[in-house]
Motif scaffolding. Structure first.
Motif, mmCIF file in Angstrom:
data_model
loop_
_atom_site.group_PDB
_atom_site.id
_atom_site.type_symbol
_atom_site.label_atom_id
_atom_site.label_comp_id
_atom_site.label_asym_id
_atom_site.label_seq_id
_atom_site.Cartn_x
_atom_site.Cartn_y
_atom_site.Cartn_z
ATOM 1 N N TRP A 192 -10.704 59.278 -27.611
ATOM 2 C CA TRP A 192 -11.762 59.915 -28.004
ATOM 3 C C TRP A 192 -11.181 61.353 -28.251
ATOM 4 N N ALA A 193 -11.454 62.445 -28.981
ATOM 5 C CA ALA A 193 -10.807 63.669 -29.323
ATOM 6 C C ALA A 193 -12.050 64.465 -30.101
ATOM 7 N N ARG A 235 -14.625 61.889 -33.274
ATOM 8 C CA ARG A 235 -13.519 62.096 -33.902
ATOM 9 C C ARG A 235 -12.373 61.329 -32.585
ATOM 10 N N VAL A 290 -8.238 60.573 -31.698
ATOM 11 C CA VAL A 290 -6.718 60.537 -32.106
ATOM 12 C C VAL A 290 -6.163 59.395 -31.897
ATOM 13 N N ARG A 326 -2.621 60.777 -35.994
ATOM 14 C CA ARG A 326 -3.410 61.636 -36.670
ATOM 15 C C ARG A 326 -4.851 61.361 -35.847
ATOM 16 N N TYR A 327 -5.596 62.097 -36.666
ATOM 17 C CA TYR A 327 -7.117 62.322 -36.258
ATOM 18 C C TYR A 327 -7.644 61.367 -37.131
ATOM 19 N N THR A 345 -10.588 60.828 -42.918
ATOM 20 C CA THR A 345 -9.629 61.708 -42.071
ATOM 21 C C THR A 345 -10.272 63.044 -42.141
ATOM 22 N N ALA A 372 -2.596 67.647 -38.451
ATOM 23 C CA ALA A 372 -2.568 66.509 -37.765
ATOM 24 C C ALA A 372 -1.937 67.003 -36.169
ATOM 25 N N ASP A 376 -11.850 70.330 -27.728
ATOM 26 C CA ASP A 376 -10.457 70.564 -27.824
ATOM 27 C C ASP A 376 -10.155 71.617 -27.201
#
Length: 610
Positions: free
Chosen positions: A527-528, A532, A534, A547-548, A555, A560, A576
């Motif tokens: 999880w990012a 979202r 990664v 990629r995310y 997307t 990325a 982030d």
């Protein structure tokens, strides 16, 4: 996701609305196209500056049927709020019946146009075409995105008015259809926020905010679109596990055309009389929902004020939003953890530049534990570790002097690959792990990391679970699933049912859906963000990429992560502001914001809490 706000209490997504108009592109709507011949197509408009406004032209007099079809399709890609120009290509009856908000179909390229020769006659007053293409995705009436595949074939019928002699479409395609590049130019991904219901943290008085991603038209007053979508309720997929604080029937006050923050970054939202039924605490939650939602579009909102008629209901400033609700991306872990070359669980201060890790307090920080994977609780007071042979799962306190004790779970798989996956802690303090024993594959939940495990129901699962990660919101779970030599990333909804006080709750993961349709071999994921992830994996016939992805399989905008070779494991936080950390062929590496990957030290199995 975006940069820190100076002195602020929570992170803000970096998606920002483009309110300025940098130019205008006119779509002529009159491309030359024969009435007969081979399949033709309307190419997607090349990717343009997202701030450029695009308008369509109405049909010219005496336009040929093929020009009417192509002009209509081009008008669908314009920034016309109500598709008034597109409706001019339709008969009056078709215009009244056509519902562009029903769905948006996204094709790999612009739709092809095939003339249906059968039934067409020279001087006839009717003609039919078929729109063709390869489906990539569909956005439904709730603005929810879902990957799609297969062929697109949709009939379009035209008739010629007996009086005016003008051709018009009397049977248009369902909803809106366009190519991928036009979709990317016209739509943007945003998240609206609701609150988790029966999965909120047992120890927290604040509800957990859950991101519900939708797609809105980029230059058609996206802020007002978002608030209206929020008030209309959660998407069908998320609805069983979330709630809204807005009273039933709450809408924007009649006559409200557009919402925009003032020069003090305050957004005033006029609501109808239904909103006035909410008490003070519930009104604060309503304001938090709007604040979290609009901040995924623009950071230029510091305060929400809710009004009904001439009455101010409540207001909420950004700095107090976390007192009202818990947002995953606002959480800042203290450490990042990994196993060093002595098989100890060690940690580094999160966000620090240091490369010297220290052993964690307690048994897991001692030499010789021989672990292969770990997970640290979100309060960073406990950790779970899977033995090197993947057979045993241990749980220990991260306190000095703690002991390891007996394993809380034992797998009976015959090989390491057929035993336990890496574990994951949820926001409730419960521990999740997959037992990959082919004789009895199970997804298991240990209440507070101990006791008899609960077997989680997975009625939609088709394959073997290889990896497990629970979201900070506690209502979604990411699974890497293997089937037929391929591994894919799936997102499921966590539902808990308590039949009676005497029985254990039933836990299920339902409506699994793909979050990485373009990858056929997923190596690792984390999880990012609130909605979202990664993910590292391989495209069909390609090399490893990173990629995310959003939980709906789309997307997100933006670059990325920087490329990294030989990646084995990866971890990130919902916020982030902290660097991504990975285990690669170079050992433990990290990716500070705006920089390249940096070597930290030797080791494996890096994890942030969760």
């Amino acid at each position: 996701m975006g940069a820190d706000r100076d002195g602020g209490g929570r992170r803000r997504p970096a998606r920002a609305a483009a309110y300025g108009v940098c130019g205008v592109v006119l779509l002529a709507g009159c491309a030359s196209m024969p009435d007969s011949g081979d399949v033709s197509g309307v190419d997607s408009t090349p990717r343009q500056d997202t701030q450029v406004r695009v308008f369509a032209m109405p049909p010219p007099d005496n336009a040929q049927p093929s020009d009417i079809v192509s002009g209509f399709l081009e008008a669908l890609t314009s920034d016309d709020p109500s598709y008034s120009t597109a409706r001019q290509y339709l008969t009056k009856a078709a215009s009244r019946a056509w519902k562009p908000g029903l769905s948006s179909t996204v094709l790999a390229d612009g739709p092809g146009i095939d003339v249906n020769r059968l039934g067409s006659r020279e001087n006839s007053n009717d003609l039919s075409f078929t729109l063709t293409g390869t489906k990539l995705a569909r956005v439904d009436a709730q603005q929810a995105y879902a990957p799609a595949s297969g062929s697109y074939n949709e009939p379009v019928h035209l008739s010629r008015d007996r009086k005016t002699k003008q051709w018009r479409i009397d049977t248009p395609p369902q909803g809106v259809v366009m190519g991928k590049s036009d979709f990317q130019r016209n739509y943007m991904a945003v998240s609206k926020y609701y609150f988790a219901t029966d999965t909120a943290s047992r120890s927290a008085s604040r509800p957990a905010a859950v991101a519900d991603p939708v797609y809105v038209r980029r230059r058609v007053d996206p802020m007002t679109q978002m608030v209206r979508s929020l008030l209309s309720g959660p998407t069908h997929w998320l609805d069983p596990v979330v709630r809204t604080s807005f009273p039933t029937g709450t809408q924007l006050q009649k006559g409200v055309a557009a919402l925009a923050p003032d020069d003090q970054n305050k957004l005033t939202v006029p609501l109808n009389a239904n909103a006035a039924r909410a008490g003070a605490a519930r009104c604060k939650e309503m304001a938090a929902q709007i604040l979290f939602t609009v901040q995924t579009l623009t950071p230029a909102v510091d305060e929400i004020q809710l009004r009904s008629g001439r009455t101010q209901l409540c207001s909420l400033v950004e700095g107090r939003a976390n007192d009202v609700a818990s947002l995953g991306s606002a959480r800042q872990p203290d450490y990042v953890y990994f196993l060093d070359n002595k098989s100890r669980l060690v940690r580094l201060a999160a966000g620090a530049n240091s490369t010297k890790a220290e052993p964690v307090p307690g048994a897991l920080g001692e030499v010789g534990r021989q672990l292969r994977s770990v997970a640290v609780s979100r309060h960073e007071d406990r950790a779970a570790g899977v033995s090197a042979d993947a057979k045993n799962l241990y749980v220990a306190s991260l306190a000095s002097g703690s002991s390891l004790g007996a394993p809380v779970l034992v797998s009976h798989g015959t090989t390491e690959r057929d035993r336990l996956s890496a574990p994951s802690w949820d926001a409730n303090g419960d521990l999740w792990v997959a037992d990959r024993d082919p004789a009895k594959p199970r997804l298991l939940l240990l209440d507070q990391g101990k006791g008899e495990p609960v077997e989680v129901r997975t009625p939609d699962l088709d394959g073997s679970i290889q990896d497990v990660r629970v979201a900070a919101d506690g209502v979604r779970i990411a699974l890497v699933v293997a089937k037929g030599g391929k591994t894919s990333l799936l997102i499921g909804r966590i539902e808990r049912r308590q039949e009676s006080a005497e029985t254990r709750p039933t836990v299920s993961v339902l409506e699994l859906r793909s979050a990485s349709p373009e990858l056929e071999d997923v190596t690792t994921m984390s999880w990012a963000g609130d909605g979202r992830l990664v993910v590292a994996g391989r495209e069909q016939g390609g090399v490893q990429t990173m990629r995310y992805v959003l939980v709906d399989g789309s997307t997100p905008e933006g670059p990325a992560p920087a490329a990294l070779s030989g990646i084995k494991e990866i971890t990130a936080t919902e916020s982030d502001s902290l660097p991504m950390v990975a285990n690669s062929e170079d050992g433990i590496v990290r990716l500070p914001s705006g920089m390249q990957w940096q070597k930290v030290t030797d080791g494996q199995a890096p994890v942030y809490p969760g």
